[in-house]
Each structure stands twice: as structure tokens, then as C-alpha cells.
Write a protein that holds these residues in place. Structure first.
Motif, PDB file in Angstrom:
ATOM      1  N   TRP A  10     -20.627 -67.454  75.618  1.00 25.00           N
ATOM      2  CA  TRP A  10     -21.112 -66.671  76.755  1.00 25.00           C
ATOM      3  C   TRP A  10     -20.011 -66.452  77.777  1.00 25.00           C
ATOM      4  O   TRP A  10     -19.014 -67.163  77.808  1.00 25.00           O
ATOM      5  N   GLU A  11     -20.231 -65.438  78.611  1.00 24.43           N
ATOM      6  CA  GLU A  11     -19.385 -65.205  79.766  1.00 24.43           C
ATOM      7  C   GLU A  11     -20.202 -64.544  80.858  1.00 24.43           C
ATOM      8  O   GLU A  11     -21.181 -63.841  80.578  1.00 24.43           O
ATOM      9  N   ILE A  12     -19.835 -64.807  82.082  1.00 22.28           N
ATOM     10  CA  ILE A  12     -20.495 -64.221  83.249  1.00 22.28           C
ATOM     11  C   ILE A  12     -19.468 -63.397  84.007  1.00 22.28           C
ATOM     12  O   ILE A  12     -18.450 -63.910  84.461  1.00 22.28           O
ATOM     13  N   VAL A  13     -19.751 -62.107  84.125  1.00 20.23           N
ATOM     14  CA  VAL A  13     -18.886 -61.188  84.858  1.00 20.23           C
ATOM     15  C   VAL A  13     -19.461 -61.048  86.260  1.00 20.23           C
ATOM     16  O   VAL A  13     -20.576 -60.553  86.442  1.00 20.23           O
ATOM     17  N   ALA A  21     -21.605 -34.474  93.689  1.00 14.27           N
ATOM     18  CA  ALA A  21     -20.295 -33.886  93.382  1.00 14.27           C
ATOM     19  C   ALA A  21     -19.182 -34.566  94.176  1.00 14.27           C
ATOM     20  O   ALA A  21     -18.090 -34.831  93.646  1.00 14.27           O
ATOM     21  N   LEU A  22     -19.437 -34.883  95.446  1.00 13.23           N
ATOM     22  CA  LEU A  22     -18.434 -35.546  96.277  1.00 13.23           C
ATOM     23  C   LEU A  22     -18.123 -36.943  95.762  1.00 13.23           C
ATOM     24  O   LEU A  22     -16.961 -37.357  95.711  1.00 13.23           O
ATOM     25  N   SER A  23     -19.160 -37.666  95.348  1.00 10.15           N
ATOM     26  CA  SER A  23     -18.960 -39.017  94.821  1.00 10.15           C
ATOM     27  C   SER A  23     -18.088 -38.997  93.576  1.00 10.15           C
ATOM     28  O   SER A  23     -17.230 -39.867  93.385  1.00 10.15           O
ATOM     29  N   GLU A  24     -18.296 -38.010  92.708  1.00  5.06           N
ATOM     30  CA  GLU A  24     -17.505 -37.920  91.488  1.00  5.06           C
ATOM     31  C   GLU A  24     -16.067 -37.517  91.799  1.00  5.06           C
ATOM     32  O   GLU A  24     -15.125 -37.992  91.165  1.00  5.06           O
ATOM     33  N   SER A  25     -15.886 -36.646  92.782  1.00  5.61           N
ATOM     34  CA  SER A  25     -14.546 -36.119  93.060  1.00  5.61           C
ATOM     35  C   SER A  25     -13.627 -37.160  93.700  1.00  5.61           C
ATOM     36  O   SER A  25     -12.403 -37.038  93.622  1.00  5.61           O
ATOM     37  N   LYS A  26     -14.175 -38.197  94.334  1.00  9.26           N
ATOM     38  CA  LYS A  26     -13.347 -39.220  94.971  1.00  9.26           C
ATOM     39  C   LYS A  26     -12.588 -40.058  93.946  1.00  9.26           C
ATOM     40  O   LYS A  26     -11.569 -40.668  94.274  1.00  9.26           O
ATOM     41  N   ASP A  27     -13.107 -40.121  92.725  1.00 13.54           N
ATOM     42  CA  ASP A  27     -12.435 -40.815  91.626  1.00 13.54           C
ATOM     43  C   ASP A  27     -12.157 -42.285  91.915  1.00 13.54           C
ATOM     44  O   ASP A  27     -11.124 -42.832  91.525  1.00 13.54           O
ATOM     45  N   ARG A  28     -13.062 -42.930  92.623  1.00 17.76           N
ATOM     46  CA  ARG A  28     -12.957 -44.375  92.798  1.00 17.76           C
ATOM     47  C   ARG A  28     -13.376 -45.069  91.509  1.00 17.76           C
ATOM     48  O   ARG A  28     -14.079 -44.493  90.692  1.00 17.76           O
ATOM     49  N   PRO A  29     -12.965 -46.320  91.297  1.00 11.97           N
ATOM     50  CA  PRO A  29     -13.461 -47.045  90.121  1.00 11.97           C
ATOM     51  C   PRO A  29     -14.974 -47.227  90.224  1.00 11.97           C
ATOM     52  O   PRO A  29     -15.525 -47.344  91.317  1.00 11.97           O
ATOM     53  N   VAL A  30     -15.631 -47.236  89.084  1.00 12.86           N
ATOM     54  CA  VAL A  30     -17.088 -47.339  89.082  1.00 12.86           C
ATOM     55  C   VAL A  30     -17.528 -48.691  89.641  1.00 12.86           C
ATOM     56  O   VAL A  30     -18.531 -48.796  90.342  1.00 12.86           O
ATOM     57  N   TYR A  31     -16.752 -49.739  89.364  1.00 11.54           N
ATOM     58  CA  TYR A  31     -17.066 -51.082  89.862  1.00 11.54           C
ATOM     59  C   TYR A  31     -15.778 -51.886  89.951  1.00 11.54           C
ATOM     60  O   TYR A  31     -14.732 -51.488  89.417  1.00 11.54           O
ATOM     61  N   ILE A  32     -15.842 -53.012  90.640  1.00  8.52           N
ATOM     62  CA  ILE A  32     -14.707 -53.928  90.749  1.00  8.52           C
ATOM     63  C   ILE A  32     -15.182 -55.322  90.344  1.00  8.52           C
ATOM     64  O   ILE A  32     -16.233 -55.792  90.810  1.00  8.52           O
ATOM     65  N   VAL A  33     -14.438 -55.966  89.465  1.00 13.82           N
ATOM     66  CA  VAL A  33     -14.772 -57.307  88.995  1.00 13.82           C
ATOM     67  C   VAL A  33     -14.135 -58.351  89.912  1.00 13.82           C
ATOM     68  O   VAL A  33     -12.927 -58.293  90.196  1.00 13.82           O
ATOM     69  N   ARG A  34     -14.968 -59.260  90.379  1.00 15.41           N
ATOM     70  CA  ARG A  34     -14.448 -60.364  91.203  1.00 15.41           C
ATOM     71  C   ARG A  34     -13.781 -61.411  90.315  1.00 15.41           C
ATOM     72  O   ARG A  34     -12.641 -61.805  90.547  1.00 15.41           O
ATOM     73  N   ASP A  35     -14.482 -61.880  89.306  1.00 16.02           N
ATOM     74  CA  ASP A  35     -13.915 -62.798  88.322  1.00 16.02           C
ATOM     75  C   ASP A  35     -14.830 -62.881  87.110  1.00 16.02           C
ATOM     76  O   ASP A  35     -15.943 -62.342  87.113  1.00 16.02           O
ATOM     77  N   VAL A  36     -14.339 -63.507  86.068  1.00 22.02           N
ATOM     78  CA  VAL A  36     -15.084 -63.693  84.826  1.00 22.02           C
ATOM     79  C   VAL A  36     -15.047 -65.173  84.470  1.00 22.02           C
ATOM     80  O   VAL A  36     -13.976 -65.778  84.393  1.00 22.02           O
ATOM     81  N   VAL A  37     -16.218 -65.752  84.265  1.00 17.28           N
ATOM     82  CA  VAL A  37     -16.333 -67.163  83.909  1.00 17.28           C
ATOM     83  C   VAL A  37     -16.971 -67.247  82.535  1.00 17.28           C
ATOM     84  O   VAL A  37     -17.940 -66.535  82.248  1.00 17.28           O
ATOM     85  N   SER A  38     -16.426 -68.094  81.660  1.00 15.90           N
ATOM     86  CA  SER A  38     -17.000 -68.249  80.330  1.00 15.90           C
ATOM     87  C   SER A  38     -16.980 -69.714  79.912  1.00 15.90           C
ATOM     88  O   SER A  38     -16.397 -70.550  80.605  1.00 15.90           O
ATOM     89  N   ASN A  39     -17.609 -69.998  78.779  1.00 18.92           N
ATOM     90  CA  ASN A  39     -17.596 -71.371  78.286  1.00 18.92           C
ATOM     91  C   ASN A  39     -16.243 -71.734  77.680  1.00 18.92           C
ATOM     92  O   ASN A  39     -15.934 -72.896  77.484  1.00 18.92           O
ATOM     93  N   ALA A  40     -15.404 -70.711  77.427  1.00 17.74           N
ATOM     94  CA  ALA A  40     -14.098 -70.966  76.844  1.00 17.74           C
ATOM     95  C   ALA A  40     -13.022 -71.120  77.908  1.00 17.74           C
ATOM     96  O   ALA A  40     -12.096 -71.890  77.758  1.00 17.74           O
ATOM     97  N   ARG A  41     -13.158 -70.351  79.005  1.00 25.07           N
ATOM     98  CA  ARG A  41     -12.137 -70.390  80.046  1.00 25.07           C
ATOM     99  C   ARG A  41     -12.732 -69.916  81.355  1.00 25.07           C
ATOM    100  O   ARG A  41     -13.707 -69.204  81.380  1.00 25.07           O
ATOM    101  N   ASP A  42     -12.140 -70.299  82.420  1.00 23.16           N
ATOM    102  CA  ASP A  42     -12.488 -69.788  83.740  1.00 23.16           C
ATOM    103  C   ASP A  42     -11.284 -68.993  84.229  1.00 23.16           C
ATOM    104  O   ASP A  42     -10.153 -69.454  84.140  1.00 23.16           O
ATOM    105  N   GLY A  43     -11.522 -67.846  84.783  1.00 24.35           N
ATOM    106  CA  GLY A  43     -10.392 -67.072  85.250  1.00 24.35           C
ATOM    107  C   GLY A  43     -10.815 -65.973  86.168  1.00 24.35           C
ATOM    108  O   GLY A  43     -11.991 -65.745  86.382  1.00 24.35           O
ATOM    109  N   LYS A  44      -9.840 -65.295  86.665  1.00 22.40           N
ATOM    110  CA  LYS A  44     -10.078 -64.159  87.540  1.00 22.40           C
ATOM    111  C   LYS A  44      -9.347 -62.953  86.978  1.00 22.40           C
ATOM    112  O   LYS A  44      -8.266 -63.074  86.411  1.00 22.40           O
ATOM    113  N   GLU A  45     -10.001 -61.820  87.119  1.00 25.11           N
ATOM    114  CA  GLU A  45      -9.415 -60.579  86.640  1.00 25.11           C
ATOM    115  C   GLU A  45      -9.358 -59.581  87.777  1.00 25.11           C
ATOM    116  O   GLU A  45     -10.189 -59.617  88.675  1.00 25.11           O
ATOM    117  N   PRO A  46      -8.388 -58.689  87.762  1.00 26.09           N
ATOM    118  CA  PRO A  46      -8.275 -57.693  88.836  1.00 26.09           C
ATOM    119  C   PRO A  46      -9.414 -56.718  88.785  1.00 26.09           C
ATOM    120  O   PRO A  46      -9.971 -56.475  87.732  1.00 26.09           O
TER     121      PRO A  46
END
Length: 322
Positions: free
Chosen positions: A68-71, A297-322
Motif C-alpha cells: 500500500w501507499e498513501i498519497v 475556459a479561464l481555469s484551463e488556460s492558466k495551465d496550473r498543475p491539476v494537483y500538488i503532492v505533499r508526500d507519499v507514504v508506503s509500507n516499503a518507504r516513507d518519502g516526499k515527492e515534489p
């Protein structure tokens, strides 16, 4: 040398579901065992924390078993986006999307998987909610919504179908290519195409917590879906405006003939007030509707990322991702 086992990825977004953690973790463990026993699939759980303000993520980290992993997203982006975040991390042969509030049961999940396994010509099996107990008003509003959004389309968005579904890897990959900022997953699933099959089910009661979908949220979600996938409302208002202009022209001709040929006095203030109120209200409604389309239309044109990941935790490793 034995062939490697197929893998089923389970994607489950959650928001403040601390009360559901024990039950959902148990359900995932049972699903893990049953999928291995019936189909010989290994399972991998991908839970997406959509900006929870309670300790849901920590509790899930202690309760989950297996692979498992938790994003954890940096804030609340909405369930539609959280589903995308989970699908972005899938790599299995099949993907099951379900909610963490225990309304999507073990039995129905297994039926969805079985249908996909037993029908190689089907790409997606989705669950359609049984609305027999819904009120007449809600049923009629739902029919009106789907009539509007499916008009003049080359594809149909199925009624009462949500994210609860199982799909093959190419379908999940295709869905992740759709990076709409203002997401309406029901429409995106239908737009992507592929071969679908529906199963009717009745959602179980929530195990705990409260629904995140108020009437206001449902209304806003519906407007976003219509603005993203249908031009029919604009066409209706355009035709209404033409009809109003035609009616005004006819009424003007009527007054002209009454005054010049029959000497009838022209009605004054009441008729003028009615015209101003009706046309003013019509124009405000049209501006509001156009604003909905402009906002998408304005929301799409700004071209921001759809989401931002704070970190990812799993049973194999704990870490942070950009």
C-alpha cells in the motif's frame, strides 16, 4: 518458470474519514485475499488523502496491510482530482476505484472485477446506483440534467454512474492523459470511450462521518459538468432571446396599427415595467451562464498543475515527492 501474477491496483480517495478507517482497512484486507483466491491477482492499494484535517492518513498507515501507499495532497483539491492523483500512480493490469466510506461493498467490488475478468471484450465495468427509493423531485432533476448534458453529443454520459468502477490498464492510462483542471469525471470517462458494461447496485450506509456532498455542492458540480460538456443551455437561451425579440417586434407592430388606424391609446407604465423586468432578468441569466463557461475556459488556460503532492507514504518507504 511460472508466469508472473496479474496485479490489481485499488485507488481510494478520502477526506476526513477517520471513523471509517478500521472498517475500510478490513474490507481492503478481505478484498486482497478474495482477489488472490478467485482470480490469482496481487493487489496494491493506493489511497489519496485529499487534504484531510483529521488524522485519517496516520490511522490508515497503521491499519493497512499488504502492498500500500498513501498519497497526501498539499490541500483539498476535490474528489475528482484525487481520483486522478491515484490513477497517476497506478501500474497494475487492472484498476479498481472505490470510496473509503464503506458505501462500496466487498461483494459489489468482486462482481465488478469478475465481470471484467470473464469478459475480455469489455474494457470497463462500472456501478450504477439504484435510485428507486429517490424522491420524485430528485429523479426528475437528474433526468433533466442528463438530458441537457447528453444532447448533441457523440457520446452519452450514463445516468447515476460514478467513480466506482474497474478498468483495464490502457483505460486508466488514457484517463490520466485528460488533464482538465475543472474536472467532471463522469463526462471524462464517457468522452474517453472504450467498451463499457454497467452493474446496478445499492450503496451501503456510511460507516461514519458525514457526506461531503451538500445540495449546494451538488448544484455547483452539476453546473460545472454542464459548462464542461454541453453547449445546449447557451443555445436554449439564444433561441429564447430570438423568441423574445420576435414577440417584441410583433407586439410593436400591434401597437403601431392600433395607434395609427384605430386611435387606441398606448399602454404606458405597466407594459414598460414588465418588459424591463423580463428582459433584465433574461440578460442577467444569460450573463451568469456565459460566466460559467468563461470560468471553465479561464481555469484551463492558466495551465496550473491539476494537483500538488505533499508526500507519499508506503509500507516499503516513507518519502516526499515534489
Amino acid at each position: 518458470m511460472s508466469e508472473p501474477k496479474l496485479t490489481l491496483d485499488i485507488v481510494a480517495p478520502f477526506l476526513n474519514e477517520a471513523a471509517s478507517v478500521p472498517g475500510f482497512a478490513r474490507l481492503l484486507s478481505e478484498l486482497d485475499a478474495e482477489v488472490m483466491r478467485r482470480f490469482g491477482f496481487k493487489t496494491r492499494k493506493i489511497l489519496v488523502d485529499d487534504g484531510s484535517t483529521d488524522d485519517s492518513a496516520a490511522l490508515f498507515g497503521k491499519a493497512l496491510t499488504g502492498d500500500w501507499e498513501i498519497v497526501r495532497l498539499s490541500r483539498n483539491f476535490g474528489k475528482e482530482v484525487a481520483v486522478l492523483a491515484g490513477l497517476d500512480r497506478t501500474r497494475g493490469d487492472m484498476v479498481l476505484i472505490m470510496d473509503a466510506d464503506l458505501q462500496h461493498s466487498l461483494d459489489v467490488s468482486l462482481k465488478l472485477i469478475a465481470e471484467l475478468v470473464e469478459n475480455p471484450d469489455i474494457d470497463v465495468v462500472y456501478a450504477r446506483t439504484n435510485r428507486e427509493g429517490a424522491s420524485w423531485k430528485r429523479s426528475q432533476l437528474a433526468k433533466l440534467f442528463y438530458s441537457l448534458i447528453n444532447s448533441s453529443q457523440r457520446f452519452d454520459i450514463p445516468e447515476n454512474a460514478g467513480d466506482f468502477r474497474v478498468m483495464r490498464a490502457p483505460v486508466a492510462k488514457a484517463f490520466t492523459l485528460l488533464r482538465d483542471k475543472r474536472r467532471f469525471n463522469k463526462g471524462l470517462y464517457a468522452w474517453a470511450g472504450f467498451r463499457h458494461k454497467a452493474l446496478i447496485y445499492t450503496p451501503a450506509d456510511r460507516a461514519g462521518g458525514t457526506s461531503k456532498w451538500s445540495r449546494g455542492n451538488l448544484l455547483a458540480f452539476s453546473l460545472e459538468g454542464i459548462a464542461s460538456f454541453s453547449v445546449v443551455p447557451l443555445r436554449i437561451l439564444t433561441l429564447s432571446g430570438l423568441a423574445a425579440a420576435l414577440a417584441g417586434g410583433i407586439y410593436g407592430l400591434k401597437i403601431f396599427f392600433e395607434v395609427f388606424f384605430y386611435g387606441i391609446a398606448v399602454p404606458g407604465f405597466p407594459s414598460l415595467l414588465i418588459a424591463v423586468v423580463v428582459l433584465g432578468g433574461f440578460n442577467l441569466a444569460l450573463l451568469g451562464l456565459i460566466g460559467e463557461y468563461v470560468w471553465v475556459a479561464l481555469s484551463e488556460s492558466k495551465d496550473r498543475p491539476v494537483y500538488i503532492v505533499r508526500d507519499v507514504v508506503s509500507n516499503a518507504r516513507d518519502g516526499k515527492e515534489p
